[in-house]
Each structure stands twice: as structure tokens, then as C-alpha cells.
Scaffold this active site. Structure first.
Site, PDB file in Angstrom:
ATOM      1  N   HIS A 128      -7.173   0.740  -6.620  1.00  0.00           N
ATOM      2  CA  HIS A 128      -7.417  -0.146  -5.478  1.00  0.00           C
ATOM      3  C   HIS A 128      -8.121  -1.403  -6.007  1.00  0.00           C
ATOM      4  O   HIS A 128      -9.312  -1.614  -5.780  1.00  0.00           O
ATOM      5  CB  HIS A 128      -8.294   0.590  -4.454  1.00  0.00           C
ATOM      6  CG  HIS A 128      -8.273   0.021  -3.070  1.00  0.00           C
ATOM      7  ND1 HIS A 128      -7.529  -1.097  -2.714  1.00  0.00           N
ATOM      8  CD2 HIS A 128      -8.938   0.389  -1.933  1.00  0.00           C
ATOM      9  CE1 HIS A 128      -7.722  -1.358  -1.426  1.00  0.00           C
ATOM     10  NE2 HIS A 128      -8.563  -0.484  -0.932  1.00  0.00           N
ATOM     11  N   CYS A 148     -16.540   1.633   0.514  1.00  0.00           N
ATOM     12  CA  CYS A 148     -15.352   0.787   0.731  1.00  0.00           C
ATOM     13  C   CYS A 148     -14.848   0.870   2.164  1.00  0.00           C
ATOM     14  O   CYS A 148     -14.093   0.003   2.584  1.00  0.00           O
ATOM     15  CB  CYS A 148     -14.265   1.162  -0.257  1.00  0.00           C
ATOM     16  SG  CYS A 148     -13.780   2.896  -0.152  1.00  0.00           S
ATOM     17  N   GLN A 185     -10.042  -3.942  -3.672  1.00  0.00           N
ATOM     18  CA  GLN A 185     -11.327  -3.401  -3.232  1.00  0.00           C
ATOM     19  C   GLN A 185     -12.388  -3.622  -4.307  1.00  0.00           C
ATOM     20  O   GLN A 185     -13.478  -4.132  -4.038  1.00  0.00           O
ATOM     21  CB  GLN A 185     -11.171  -1.902  -2.943  1.00  0.00           C
ATOM     22  CG  GLN A 185     -12.435  -1.240  -2.461  1.00  0.00           C
ATOM     23  CD  GLN A 185     -12.805  -1.691  -1.059  1.00  0.00           C
ATOM     24  OE1 GLN A 185     -11.994  -1.600  -0.152  1.00  0.00           O
ATOM     25  NE2 GLN A 185     -14.025  -2.187  -0.871  1.00  0.00           N
ATOM     26  N   ARG A 217       0.883  -1.188   0.000  1.00  0.00           N
ATOM     27  CA  ARG A 217       0.000   0.000   0.000  1.00  0.00           C
ATOM     28  C   ARG A 217       0.907   1.220   0.000  1.00  0.00           C
ATOM     29  O   ARG A 217       1.667   1.428   0.950  1.00  0.00           O
ATOM     30  CB  ARG A 217      -0.918  -0.017   1.222  1.00  0.00           C
ATOM     31  CG  ARG A 217      -1.588   1.323   1.438  1.00  0.00           C
ATOM     32  CD  ARG A 217      -2.710   1.285   2.439  1.00  0.00           C
ATOM     33  NE  ARG A 217      -3.865   0.621   1.895  1.00  0.00           N
ATOM     34  CZ  ARG A 217      -5.089   0.675   2.436  1.00  0.00           C
ATOM     35  NH1 ARG A 217      -5.281   1.359   3.554  1.00  0.00           N
ATOM     36  NH2 ARG A 217      -6.088   0.050   1.882  1.00  0.00           N
ATOM     37  N   ASP A 241     -17.346   6.830  -1.371  1.00  0.00           N
ATOM     38  CA  ASP A 241     -16.063   6.691  -0.674  1.00  0.00           C
ATOM     39  C   ASP A 241     -15.817   8.042  -0.004  1.00  0.00           C
ATOM     40  O   ASP A 241     -16.515   9.029  -0.288  1.00  0.00           O
ATOM     41  CB  ASP A 241     -14.972   6.349  -1.706  1.00  0.00           C
ATOM     42  CG  ASP A 241     -13.584   6.153  -1.098  1.00  0.00           C
ATOM     43  OD1 ASP A 241     -13.463   6.052   0.143  1.00  0.00           O
ATOM     44  OD2 ASP A 241     -12.596   6.115  -1.878  1.00  0.00           O
ATOM     45  N   ARG A 262     -13.664  -8.620   1.509  1.00  0.00           N
ATOM     46  CA  ARG A 262     -12.252  -8.347   1.202  1.00  0.00           C
ATOM     47  C   ARG A 262     -11.420  -9.589   1.505  1.00  0.00           C
ATOM     48  O   ARG A 262     -10.544  -9.968   0.730  1.00  0.00           O
ATOM     49  CB  ARG A 262     -11.740  -7.159   2.045  1.00  0.00           C
ATOM     50  CG  ARG A 262     -12.274  -5.793   1.642  1.00  0.00           C
ATOM     51  CD  ARG A 262     -11.744  -5.325   0.302  1.00  0.00           C
ATOM     52  NE  ARG A 262     -10.287  -5.287   0.260  1.00  0.00           N
ATOM     53  CZ  ARG A 262      -9.538  -4.296   0.760  1.00  0.00           C
ATOM     54  NH1 ARG A 262     -10.113  -3.243   1.311  1.00  0.00           N
ATOM     55  NH2 ARG A 262      -8.220  -4.323   0.677  1.00  0.00           N
TER      56      ARG A 262
END
Ligand code: CP
Ligand code: NVA
Length: 311
Positions: A131, A264, A134, A104, A224, A292
Site C-alpha cells: 500500500h 491507516c 498509504q 485496488r 492497522d 492521503r
């Protein structure tokens, strides 16, 4: 699985996508029934984090444990990626020890550099650009909920950010119409859409700046945070500009009772989404968060058993 790394959705072929969703469903079913699948016994995943995380860190760590392997959490303070040591050298050394690397990062280029020099698969756990884990978990959740997603309408209300980019491409790949409702200057760029159309020629993308008009007849209403990690200095200005894009009960009423609500997470309750919507009967947000782990277990199961590349 054809792909070696998972940096962007475009790394995955159509058979890769189908295989990922099938394996995720099988692993989730086994997990639900209390069965153990230890396909990654003896394997180790290195986790590199330049930014904070709850879901990504815990779902990858627990996912590795459940598959019989283990994960090592490495923060920027410890390894100094690109500072104490070059990204190139970290990739070459770390990939000699571990069977996969999840990273990340702020700059997307850091992940592509890691992948260029790693002997083992590199998985993007969020960059400023994308992402993919996700988006894959989100689509897996939509598949569970709707059964079939082709022809459905997915509306992302808010910032044209990393999550929106991955969802846009993944929706295109699966024949889902992707609508973005964003204020001026926060849309997906024309350059990004042109690149996406090169990957997905029949991409069904529309920009509708009025959120009430955008969500009409939506199957998915997605939001988001308005302020992503690294943009904290812009928070006050963003909250003002994005205020009309809050996902609240009038917006959900304009979408209709068929619409499923996605976020998310982490959510800033009362900012981009209201409590009654995120906790309401149309919300799939917590199923989405749990998925996830199931979807990433499929990624790990398929990528970490690949033969490593030569030194
Ligand atoms: N959605 C997501 O990636 O959450 P974290 O930032 O907590 O990992
Ligand atoms: N767009 C958000 C996603 C967090 C999971 C961010 O980059 O901070």
C-alpha cells in the site's frame, strides 16, 4: 519524476521521494490558502476497485477535481477485471482513454499486469502485498510533525501486512529504524526482508515480539486492522491471537510521551486500538488520513503529465 508507474516504494528513486514530499507540501499549502492549481485540466484518472474504500476513493477523486481533472470510478461488477475481460485487454483499452489508472486489487499480480500493458501510469491503491500511497502519506505526516525523520524509531504493532511492507521499505529508504511487533507466523517473512535489503542495503529492521518492549522510546506507534480485506474468514482466530497487540493506554505509556500514534484506518475501535488512544492528544490519525489527498495530488501532478507510451 523518474518513475512511470507507482506499484511499490522501490519504483521511486531518492530524488523522486524528495520531489513528492516537496510538491505535496506546496500543494497542501496552496490548498490551505484557498489557491487553485489546475495542472491536470482535461486529464482523467480511471479508478478500479476490487475492494471497498473510503479514503483511497474519495482522496483520489477529490484530488483529481482539485487539480482540474476528473476521475471515473469503475467497480469489478462493471468491468469484470480478469473475468469479463483479461487484465491485459482492460489495460490496453482503458489506457487509451484515460491519463492514469489507480487500481485496488486482491492479487498484487493484477496491478503489475495492468502496468505491463498500460500506456499511461498505473498507481497501486492497495493490493494484498503493498500500500505505497498509504506509506507515503504516513511519512509525509511524520515529516510535518517531526521536521526530520532520519534516525527516528517507527514501531508497527500488529500484522506484518501490506501496509507494514510498504512502511518497512520506506522507513529504510529514509534512514528510519523500523520495528515490527507481531505474533509468531504473522511477521514479515525472511524472504521479504531479504528482498528489502537488496533494495535498501542499510535497512534498519528489527522484529520484537513483545509489544511493550518493542515500543520503548518509539517516535511512531503504528497499527492497522488485525484482519485485512479478504481475510474475513480468519477474523475470530486473528482477534484472539492479536489481542496482546492492542494499542491502548498502557502500551502508549510504555512508548512514552514523545510517541505519535498512527493508524491507516479503517479502525476497529476496541480491537486493535482503543478510543482513548485514537482520539487522544498523541494521535495523528486524522491528519494522516487527510494527508492521503495531499500526497496523492503530488503523485497525480507528477505522473499524469508524462507523455503516454506508444500503442
Ligand atoms: N487507508 C485506506 O486505504 O483506507 P480505505 O480502505 O478507506 O481506502
Ligand atoms: N491492511 C488493510 C489496510 C486497509 C487500508 C487491508 O488490506 O484491509
Amino acid at each position: 519524476m523518474d518513475a512511470f508507474h507507482l506499484i511499490n516504494i522501490s519504483d521511486l528513486s531518492d530524488p523522486d521521494l524528495a520531489e513528492l514530499f516537496r510538491v505535496a507540501a506546496e500543494l497542501k499549502d496552496a490548498w490551505r490558502r484557498g489557491q487553485t492549481v489546475d495542472s491536470l485540466r482535461g486529464k482523467t484518472l480511471g479508478l478500479i476497485f476490487e475492494k471497498p474504500s473510503l479514503r483511497t476513493r474519495v482522496s483520489f477523486e477529490v484530488g483529481m477535481n482539485q487539480l482540474g481533472g476528473r476521475a471515473i470510478y469503475l467497480t469489478q461488477a462493471e468491468i469484470g477485471l480478469g473475468k469479463r475481460e483479461s487484465v491485459h485487454d482492460v489495460a490496453r483499452v482503458l489506457s487509451g482513454f484515460v491519463d492514469g489508472i489507480m487500481a485496488r486489487t486482491f492479487a498484487h499480480e493484477t496491478i503489475t499486469n495492468l502496468a505491463a500493458h498500460s500506456r499511461t501510469p498505473v498507481i497501486n491503491g492497495l493490493s494484498d502485498f503493498s500500500h505505497p500511497c498509504q506509506a507515503l502519506a504516513d511519512m509525509f505526516t511524520a515529516l510535518e510533525h517531526f521536521g526530520d525523520v532520519r534516525g527516528r524509531k517507527w514501531v508497527f504493532v500488529g500484522d506484518g501486512n501490506n501496509v507494514a511492507r510498504s512502511l518497512c521499505v520506506l522507513c529504510g529508504r529514509l534512514g528510519v529504524k523500523f520495528v515490527l511487533s507481531a505474533p509468531k507466523n504473522y511477521e514479515l517473512t525472511e524472504g521479504f526482508i531479504a528482498d528489502a535489503r537488496r533494495d535498501v542495503p542499510d535497512l534498519d529492521y528489527q522484529l520484537v515480539s513483545d509489544p511493550l518492549a518493542a515500543v520503548a522510546g518509539a517516535d511512531v506507534v503504528y497499527t492497522d486492522t488485525f484482519t485485512s480485506m479478504g481475510q474475513e474468514d480468519e477474523k475470530t482466530q486473528r482477534n484472539r491471537i492479536f489481542a496482546p497487540y492492542q494499542v491502548n493506554s498502557p502500551l502508549l505509556a510504555a512508548a512514552g510521551p514523545q510517541a505519535a500514534v498512527f493508524h491507516c484506518l479503517p479502525a476497529y475501535r476496541g480491537v486493535e486500538i482503543t478510543d482513548d488512544v485514537i482520539d487522544g492528544p498523541q494521535s495523528l490519525v486524522f491528519q494522516q488520513a487527510e494527508n492521503r489527498m495531499h500526497l496523492q495530488k503530488a503523485i497525480l501532478h507528477l505522473l499524469l503529465s508524462k507523455p503516454r507510451r506508444p500503442l
